[in-house]
Design a protein around this motif. Structure first.
Motif, PDB file in Angstrom:
ATOM      1  N   CYS A   1      40.216   9.248  47.551  1.00 54.07           N
ATOM      2  CA  CYS A   1      41.245   8.538  46.527  1.00 54.07           C
ATOM      3  C   CYS A   1      42.383   7.573  47.114  1.00 54.07           C
ATOM      4  CB  CYS A   1      41.767   9.306  45.463  1.00 54.07           C
ATOM      5  SG  CYS A   1      43.129  10.364  46.021  1.00 54.07           S
ATOM      6  N   ILE A   2      43.095   6.842  46.193  1.00 57.80           N
ATOM      7  CA  ILE A   2      44.094   6.052  46.947  1.00 57.80           C
ATOM      8  C   ILE A   2      45.166   6.764  47.463  1.00 57.80           C
ATOM      9  CG2 ILE A   2      43.449   4.032  45.610  1.00 57.80           C
ATOM     10  CD1 ILE A   2      45.565   4.577  43.658  1.00 57.80           C
ATOM     11  N   ASN A   3      45.408   8.093  46.706  1.00 58.10           N
ATOM     12  CA  ASN A   3      46.245   8.694  47.266  1.00 58.10           C
ATOM     13  C   ASN A   3      46.262   9.589  48.564  1.00 58.10           C
ATOM     14  OD1 ASN A   3      48.095   8.268  44.940  1.00 58.10           O
ATOM     15  ND2 ASN A   3      47.912  10.080  44.073  1.00 58.10           N
ATOM     16  N   CYS A   4      45.160  10.412  48.505  1.00 57.47           N
ATOM     17  CA  CYS A   4      44.754  11.072  49.995  1.00 57.47           C
ATOM     18  C   CYS A   4      44.134  10.443  50.934  1.00 57.47           C
ATOM     19  CB  CYS A   4      43.659  12.069  49.257  1.00 57.47           C
ATOM     20  SG  CYS A   4      44.093  13.257  48.123  1.00 57.47           S
ATOM     21  N   VAL A   5      43.501   9.172  50.839  1.00 59.77           N
ATOM     22  CA  VAL A   5      42.876   8.193  51.458  1.00 59.77           C
ATOM     23  C   VAL A   5      42.253   8.860  52.775  1.00 59.77           C
ATOM     24  CG1 VAL A   5      44.231   5.980  51.022  1.00 59.77           C
ATOM     25  CG2 VAL A   5      45.271   7.652  52.723  1.00 59.77           C
TER      26      VAL A   5
ATOM     27  N   ARG B   1      40.793   9.893  38.304  1.00 58.33           N
ATOM     28  CA  ARG B   1      42.405   9.998  38.046  1.00 58.33           C
ATOM     29  C   ARG B   1      43.121   8.739  38.595  1.00 58.33           C
ATOM     30  NH1 ARG B   1      46.877  14.727  38.105  1.00 58.33           N
ATOM     31  NH2 ARG B   1      48.869  13.425  37.115  1.00 58.33           N
ATOM     32  N   TYR B   2      42.868   8.794  40.135  1.00 60.59           N
ATOM     33  CA  TYR B   2      43.762   7.708  40.874  1.00 60.59           C
ATOM     34  C   TYR B   2      42.844   6.272  41.316  1.00 60.59           C
ATOM     35  CZ  TYR B   2      46.535  11.886  41.322  1.00 60.59           C
ATOM     36  OH  TYR B   2      47.344  13.045  41.061  1.00 60.59           O
ATOM     37  N   GLY B   3      41.642   6.686  41.364  1.00 59.05           N
ATOM     38  CA  GLY B   3      40.723   5.409  41.835  1.00 59.05           C
ATOM     39  C   GLY B   3      40.390   5.528  43.305  1.00 59.05           C
ATOM     40  N   ILE B   4      39.242   5.233  43.590  1.00 55.67           N
ATOM     41  CA  ILE B   4      38.759   5.174  45.234  1.00 55.67           C
ATOM     42  C   ILE B   4      39.526   4.222  45.821  1.00 55.67           C
ATOM     43  CG2 ILE B   4      36.661   3.822  44.732  1.00 55.67           C
ATOM     44  CD1 ILE B   4      35.374   5.646  46.820  1.00 55.67           C
ATOM     45  N   ASP B   5      39.801   4.279  47.186  1.00 58.20           N
ATOM     46  CA  ASP B   5      40.476   3.262  48.147  1.00 58.20           C
ATOM     47  C   ASP B   5      39.774   2.247  48.398  1.00 58.20           C
ATOM     48  OD1 ASP B   5      41.763   2.165  50.000  1.00 58.20           O
ATOM     49  OD2 ASP B   5      41.414   3.646  51.754  1.00 58.20           O
ATOM     50  N   GLN B   6      40.152   0.915  47.733  1.00 57.37           N
ATOM     51  CA  GLN B   6      39.007  -0.257  47.871  1.00 57.37           C
ATOM     52  C   GLN B   6      38.674  -0.475  49.082  1.00 57.37           C
ATOM     53  OE1 GLN B   6      37.853  -1.710  44.948  1.00 57.37           O
ATOM     54  NE2 GLN B   6      38.573   0.116  43.960  1.00 57.37           N
ATOM     55  N   ASN B   7      39.441  -0.146  50.235  1.00 60.06           N
ATOM     56  CA  ASN B   7      39.379  -0.674  51.529  1.00 60.06           C
ATOM     57  C   ASN B   7      38.207   0.164  52.433  1.00 60.06           C
ATOM     58  OD1 ASN B   7      41.172  -2.616  51.341  1.00 60.06           O
ATOM     59  ND2 ASN B   7      42.750  -1.252  51.638  1.00 60.06           N
ATOM     60  N   TYR B   8      38.040   1.467  51.814  1.00 56.94           N
ATOM     61  CA  TYR B   8      37.065   2.191  52.398  1.00 56.94           C
ATOM     62  C   TYR B   8      35.594   1.800  51.914  1.00 56.94           C
ATOM     63  CZ  TYR B   8      35.202   6.713  53.858  1.00 56.94           C
ATOM     64  OH  TYR B   8      34.365   7.772  54.495  1.00 56.94           O
ATOM     65  N   THR B   9      35.525   0.963  52.750  1.00 58.29           N
ATOM     66  CA  THR B   9      33.842   0.124  52.348  1.00 58.29           C
ATOM     67  C   THR B   9      32.625   0.719  53.113  1.00 58.29           C
ATOM     68  OG1 THR B   9      34.419  -1.542  53.855  1.00 58.29           O
ATOM     69  CG2 THR B   9      34.952  -1.958  51.440  1.00 58.29           C
ATOM     70  N   LYS B  10      33.266   1.513  54.505  1.00 56.48           N
ATOM     71  CA  LYS B  10      32.225   2.070  55.386  1.00 56.48           C
ATOM     72  C   LYS B  10      32.418   3.808  55.228  1.00 56.48           C
ATOM     73  CE  LYS B  10      30.759  -0.040  58.647  1.00 56.48           C
ATOM     74  NZ  LYS B  10      30.440  -0.897  60.023  1.00 56.48           N
ATOM     75  N   TRP B  11      31.834   4.108  54.947  1.00 57.44           N
ATOM     76  CA  TRP B  11      32.050   5.660  54.462  1.00 57.44           C
ATOM     77  C   TRP B  11      31.761   6.690  55.866  1.00 57.44           C
ATOM     78  CZ3 TRP B  11      28.359   5.609  49.435  1.00 57.44           C
ATOM     79  CH2 TRP B  11      29.160   4.867  48.442  1.00 57.44           C
ATOM     80  N   ILE B  12      32.557   6.252  56.770  1.00 54.23           N
ATOM     81  CA  ILE B  12      32.111   7.022  58.162  1.00 54.23           C
ATOM     82  C   ILE B  12      32.794   8.552  58.051  1.00 54.23           C
ATOM     83  CG2 ILE B  12      32.256   5.000  59.685  1.00 54.23           C
ATOM     84  CD1 ILE B  12      35.279   5.556  60.310  1.00 54.23           C
ATOM     85  N   LYS B  13      33.825   8.807  57.227  1.00 53.92           N
ATOM     86  CA  LYS B  13      34.141  10.159  56.925  1.00 53.92           C
ATOM     87  C   LYS B  13      33.289  10.897  56.050  1.00 53.92           C
ATOM     88  CE  LYS B  13      38.051   9.530  58.971  1.00 53.92           C
ATOM     89  NZ  LYS B  13      38.892  10.104  60.307  1.00 53.92           N
ATOM     90  N   HIS B  14      32.338  10.313  55.504  1.00 53.96           N
ATOM     91  CA  HIS B  14      31.245  11.247  54.685  1.00 53.96           C
ATOM     92  C   HIS B  14      29.989  10.813  55.181  1.00 53.96           C
ATOM     93  CE1 HIS B  14      35.006  10.597  52.445  1.00 53.96           C
ATOM     94  NE2 HIS B  14      34.566  11.718  51.766  1.00 53.96           N
ATOM     95  N   GLY B  15      29.549  10.345  56.531  1.00 58.91           N
ATOM     96  CA  GLY B  15      28.348  10.642  57.184  1.00 58.91           C
ATOM     97  C   GLY B  15      27.848   9.151  57.349  1.00 58.91           C
TER      98      GLY B  15
END
Length: 472
Positions: free
Chosen positions: A51-55, A71-85
Motif C-alpha cells: 500500500c502507499i503507506n507501507c510501500v 483503505r489506502y490504495g496500492i503503490d502505483q510505482n510497484y509495477t514489478k512485484w519482486i517482493k512477492h515472487g
C-alpha cells in the motif's frame, strides 16, 4: 499478468478482483519459496504490504494487507512485484543467453525474493568498440579490456567472462561493504576453486586496476596549501601560488627545506562524467533513467522529484533539455563528508569542473548521443547553505532568507546571539502577535520579509570581487 487494475478506482470490480488475484499470487509464491504446501489454507503467513503507506517496508497478515489495499490504495510505482515472487530479468553475459518470459500466472519453485545484479555483458563488446573513438586514456589498456570482455573465465565456461566476473564480484563488494583484505582472500579462494588456467584475478588491487580502464579512476590535481587555486589549466606549470605566494611544494618551515617532488596539498578528483556515462552502458539502468518520462504516473501527487515545481521550472525554461528524457538532473550533497572519524587530514567535497555536453554511448539505441546534466538541488547543513548562497550565516545578519531584515538580539547572560522575529511569519490575526509577556515584551505586526529572487541576489553580488583561499 494483468496489472491494469492498480490504476482503477478502489470501489470497482476490476480493483476488487485484482487485489484478490494479487494476494493469491503473493501467498502462493511465498509458500513455495518456504517449501510449504501452497494449497494449505491453515498456514498463516505475513507478506510485505504494497500500500502507499507501507510501500513493502512492513510485513502484515494477508487480511491486514487486504484492508490496507482498499483503505489506502496500492503503490502505483510497484509495477514489478519482486517482493512477492515475480522474477526480474535474468543476468546476461557474452557467451550465455536465455529467453525468459514475464507472462506467467505463477512462478515455480525456483522463485527468488531477492534482486539479482544486471550485467548486460552481452552488449559490452559492442559498447566498448563504439566508444573507442571517444576514449581518452591508454589505448593499450583499452585493447586489453576488449580482450578481457571476450575471454571466458576458464576454458569452456558458459556463463562468465573475465570482465563480467570481476564486475559482479565488485558489485557485491560494494553492496555489502566487504573490506579490501577480505575481498583479496575471497578472490584467491575462488581462483583455487576454479579449473587450472582460469582467468580470475587474485587481488583487490588487480580488480580495481581493471575497472580503472573503464573510467572508474581518479585524477590527482595539485592545490595551493591555502586553497587559493588548483594547479591546472593556466596554472599547470606555476611553482608559487599567485594569490598568497605560498610554494606549490611541501615546505619544512623549521628546517627551511622545500621538497621538490612532494606537493603541499593534493586534490584527488573523482570525475563524475565517466560515472555518468557508465550509467548508460546498462540497458536496465538506462531504462530506469527514463522512467520519469515514460512510466511515471501523472496525477498531481508528489512521489518523485519529477513531480516538483523545480523540475517543471527547468522544463519550462530549458525546453530543449527537457525534451530529451535521457538528460540527467542531479541533487548534490554540498556539506562534505568526514571519512576519517574526526581526523582532519582528509575530507570529501563535491567539486564540479564544467563541460558543455559529452559524447556517450547508449546501450539501448546502440548509438552515441550528447549527454547533459543540470543541478536541481543541493543537500547541505546551514553553514554550507550560507557558503553556497554567498551570504553570512552567523552574526547579526546571519539568516540567508531574511538577510538585511534579520531580527537578532544579544543575550547578556550567555553572550550569544539569538534570532527572533519569528512571529512575522504567523497569520496577521494570530493571537501570538499581540502577546507581550510570553515574548520580548512587544507586539509584532510587521509582515514577513520576501525571499530575494535570483535577479535581486545577482544585483547584490555582481560587483563583489571574490578572492579564493583562506583568510589569515
Amino acid at each position: 499478468m494483468d496489472k491494469s487494475w492498480m490504476g482503477t478506482d478502489r470501489h470497482t470490480k476490476p480493483y476488487i478482483d485484482g487485489v484478490a488475484t494479487f494476494l493469491d499470487y503473493a501467498v502462493r509464491n511465498l509458500k513455495i519459496s518456504m517449501n510449504m504446501d501452497p494449497l494449505d489454507s491453515k498456514i498463516k503467513i505475513k507478506i510485505p504490504c504494497p500500500c502507499i503507506n507501507c510501500v513493502n517496508h512492513i510485513s502484515l497478515h494477508v487480511s491486514e494487507v487486504d484492508h490496507h489495499l482498499f483503505r489506502y490504495g496500492i503503490d502505483q510505482n510497484y509495477t514489478k512485484w519482486i517482493k512477492h515472487g515475480e522474477k526480474e530479468d535474468q543476468p546476461r553475459n557474452v557467451l550465455f543467453k536465455e529467453n525468459y518470459s514475464m507472462n506467467t500466472t505463477y512462478v515455480d519453485e525456483s522463485t527468488s525474493f531477492t534482486i539479482g545484479i544486471p550485467t548486460d555483458a552481452e552488449d559490452t563488446v559492442e559498447m566498448i568498440e563504439a566508444t573507442e573513438e571517444t576514449f581518452i586514456g591508454d589505448h593499450v589498456k583499452f585493447q586489453k579490456l576488449i580482450e578481457d570482455v571476450e575471454k571466458p573465465l576458464y576454458k569452456g565456461c558458459p556463463n562468465f567472462t573475465k570482465l563480467s566476473a570481476v564486475v559482479q564480484l565488485l558489485n557485491l563488494k560494494s553492496k555489502y561493504g566487504v573490506s579490501d583484505k577480505c575481498f583479496t582472500e575471497t578472490l584467491v579462494l575462488i581462483k583455487k576453486m576454479l579449473p587450472e588456467g582460469n582467468e580470475m584475478l587474485s587481488s583487490t588491487y588487480e580488480a580495481k586496476k581493471e575497472m580503472k580502464a573503464m573510467g572508474s579512476g581518479y585524477t590527482k590535481i595539485h592545490a595551493c596549501i591555502n586553497d587559493c587555486i588548483l594547479y591546472r589549466n593556466e596554472y599547470k606549470d606555476v611553482k608559487v601560488c599567485p594569490t598568497c605566494g605560498k610554494s606549490r611544494q611541501k615546505v619544512d618551515e623549521k628546517e627551511k627545506i622545500i621538497y621538490e617532488n612532494i606537493p603541499a596539498k593534493v586534490l584527488w578528483y573523482f570525475p563524475i562524467i565517466p560515472r555518468m556515462k557508465r550509467l548508460f552502458q546498462s540497458k536496465i539502468i538506462e531504462q530506469n533513467l527514463k522512467w520519469h518520462a515514460n512510466d511515471r504516473t501523472h496525477d498531481d501527487v508528489l512521489r518523485h522529484p519529477a513531480d516538483t515545481p523545480v523540475w517543471a521550472a527547468i522544463d519550462k525554461r530549458y525546453p530543449e533539455f527537457a525534451n530529451d528524457p535521457i538528460n540527467l538532473r542531479l541533487g548534490i550533497l554540498a556539506n562534505g563528508v568526514d571519512v576519517n572519524r574526526g581526523n582532519r587530514n582528509h575530507s570529501v567535497w563535491p567539486i564540479f569542473l564544467f563541460d558543455v555536453g559529452v559524447e556517450t554511448y547508449d546501450a539501448s539505441s546502440k548509438e552515441m548521443f550528447t549527454l547533459r546534466a543540470v543541478v536541481l538541488w543541493t543537500i547541505n547543513d546551514y553553514p554550507a547553505l550560507g557558503t553556497l548562497c554567498g551570504c553570512p550565516y552567523s552574526g547579526y545578519k546571519g539568516c540567508v532568507v531574511c538577510g538585511e531584515q534579520t531580527h537578532c538580539i544579544r543575550l547578556p547572560k550567555s553572550k550569544k546571539q539569538s534570532y527572533v522575529g519569528h512571529r512575522r511569519y504567523l497569520p496577521y490575526k494570530h493571537p501570538f502577535r499581540s502577546q507581550r509577556n510570553a515574548f520580548n515584551g512587544e507586539q509584532e505586526f510587521t509582515t514577513a520579509p520576501e525571499p530575494l529572487s535570483g535577479e535581486e541576489i545577482f544585483d547584490n553580488v555582481k560587483y563583489v570581487i571574490n578572492k579564493w583561499g583562506k583568510r589569515s
